[in-house]
Scaffold this active site. Structure first.
Site, PDB file in Angstrom:
ATOM      1  N   GLU A 163       0.835  -1.212   0.000  1.00 43.28           N
ATOM      2  CA  GLU A 163       0.000   0.000   0.000  1.00 43.28           C
ATOM      3  C   GLU A 163       0.862   1.252   0.000  1.00 43.28           C
ATOM      4  OE1 GLU A 163      -3.218   0.113   2.909  1.00 43.28           O
ATOM      5  OE2 GLU A 163      -3.067  -2.074   3.031  1.00 43.28           O
ATOM      6  N   GLU A 183      -4.120 -10.336   2.586  1.00 38.52           N
ATOM      7  CA  GLU A 183      -5.475 -10.199   3.117  1.00 38.52           C
ATOM      8  C   GLU A 183      -6.520 -10.748   2.153  1.00 38.52           C
ATOM      9  OE1 GLU A 183      -3.400  -6.135   3.808  1.00 38.52           O
ATOM     10  OE2 GLU A 183      -3.197  -7.861   2.508  1.00 38.52           O
TER      11      GLU A 183
END
Length: 193
Positions: A163, A183
């Site tokens: 990210e 995730e």
């Protein structure tokens, strides 16, 4: 004019970085991408925990390019509260002459593996919420930076590390890098844990 000169300098720095890097790749969404089968060959083990700050800022190239190093090699540069605070205050730490930021991970193993799962086990509910907010705020701070940012992705970039790299203006991915959002394998979106 100053903005025109900054744009020219950033383009010249970016071109030099592109020339210096070995090969580039793109991130395929939803799965890990190993850019090279040689990802673990010739790697050194972890160094001991460094007494240095977890976010190192080193000015290079006449003080115009700031090299920012995520400095937790023994934890594969996973996000900590100290590192997050350093990222949130990054622009205040830079010299006024800085025209570009190059962010990379310390050591050869990882850009950042994201969440520090070892520390997260002992977090209270309040600390978990604080940690998630810190992770979100650091990514937003990198994205909103007034100074152009380049992520030099070496080794693993998982979860928050990926990210953070995506929040930068440009990404330079070395051939032995692996980018992943673990995730998604659990059926949740990044930043939800």
């Amino acid at each position: 004019s100053e903005p025109g000169r900054a744009r020219w300098f950033f383009r010249s720095v970016t071109w030099k970085m592109l020339r210096w890097s070995r090969r580039f790749t793109s991130l395929r969404s939803g799965r890990c991408v190993s850019v090279s089968d040689r990802a673990t060959n010739g790697r050194r083990g972890f160094a001991g925990e460094s007494p240095q700050p977890e976010l190192l800022v080193t000015s290079v190239k006449d003080g115009m390019v700031a090299l920012v190093e995520l400095n937790r090699p023994s934890r594969m540069n996973a996000l900590s509260f100290e590192m997050g605070a350093g990222i949130l205050n990054l622009e205040a730490q830079l010299p006024s002459t800085a025209r570009a930021i190059v962010m990379t991970g310390a050591g050869e193993k990882a850009f950042s593996t994201g969440r520090d799962l070892k520390d997260s086990k002992s977090h209270t509910d309040e600390e978990k919420v604080k940690y998630l907010k810190l992770a979100r705020d650091t990514v937003l701070a990198a994205h909103a930076s007034k100074i152009p940012t380049v992520a030099a992705i070496n080794g693993f970039a998982f979860g928050w590390g990926a990210e953070m790299a995506l929040a930068c203006d440009l990404r330079v991915v070395y051939e032995d890098a692996t980018l992943c959002f673990p995730e998604t394998g659990l059926g949740i979106f990044p930043g939800a844990m």
